[in-house]
Design a protein around this motif. Structure first.
Motif, PDB file in Angstrom:
ATOM      1  N   TRP A 187       8.598  -2.600   5.972  1.00 44.45           N
ATOM      2  CA  TRP A 187       7.448  -2.665   5.071  1.00 44.45           C
ATOM      3  C   TRP A 187       7.777  -3.478   3.821  1.00 44.45           C
ATOM      4  O   TRP A 187       6.993  -4.320   3.390  1.00 44.45           O
ATOM      5  CB  TRP A 187       6.981  -1.245   4.699  1.00 44.45           C
ATOM      6  N   LEU A 191      -0.625   4.202   1.970  1.00 42.08           N
ATOM      7  CA  LEU A 191      -0.160   4.365   3.343  1.00 42.08           C
ATOM      8  C   LEU A 191      -0.231   5.825   3.791  1.00 42.08           C
ATOM      9  O   LEU A 191      -0.344   6.108   4.986  1.00 42.08           O
ATOM     10  CB  LEU A 191       1.292   3.884   3.488  1.00 42.08           C
ATOM     11  N   GLU A 245      11.868   1.575   8.865  1.00 40.48           N
ATOM     12  CA  GLU A 245      10.445   1.347   8.583  1.00 40.48           C
ATOM     13  C   GLU A 245      10.236   0.952   7.124  1.00 40.48           C
ATOM     14  O   GLU A 245       9.390   0.098   6.824  1.00 40.48           O
ATOM     15  CB  GLU A 245       9.634   2.598   8.916  1.00 40.48           C
TER      16      GLU A 245
END
Length: 121
Positions: free
Chosen positions: A88, A119, A84
């Motif tokens: 990103w 985030l 992830e």
């Protein structure tokens, strides 16, 4: 250290092996492994022999890109996995412009960290 999927592998333009990084940073491979273990770099298994690779964008000639370690820490604290984080960092963001990884290499780390902190909200 995780096995990378094809989607994320395609996002990252270039990869370096741990021995490549050791040579660039003029340190031992064991020290590069320590940087990965400490969370200062992300390494994933890829390729036929499943060797560990780090995105080339994380290395700036003879050092780790400024701001990368802090950004990785923020993302990890937000619960991001290695995949992830890579997704990103290497997904284009038209408001940045470019990718967060590009922004870090262009010394725009403050904006990248601000977005990483957002985030968590």
């Amino acid at each position: 250290m995780t096995e990378i999927d094809a989607k994320i592998d395609a996002l990252v333009p270039a990869w370096l092996t741990l021995p490549d990084i050791a040579e660039m940073l003029d340190i031992e491979v064991t020290r590069v492994r320590q940087l990965v273990k400490e969370g200062q770099l992300i390494a994933v298994r890829r390729g036929e022999n499943r060797a560990l690779h780090v995105p080339a964008a994380f290395i700036d000639e003879d050092k780790v890109v400024k701001g990368l370690t802090g950004t990785l820490t923020l993302l990890r604290d937000d619960g991001f996995t290695a995949e992830e984080m890579l997704e990103w960092l290497f997904t284009p963001d038209p408001t940045l412009p470019g990718t967060p990884a590009q922004a870090l290499s262009e010394n725009r780390g403050t904006e990248v960290k601000r977005r990483a902190q957002a985030l968590a909200v």
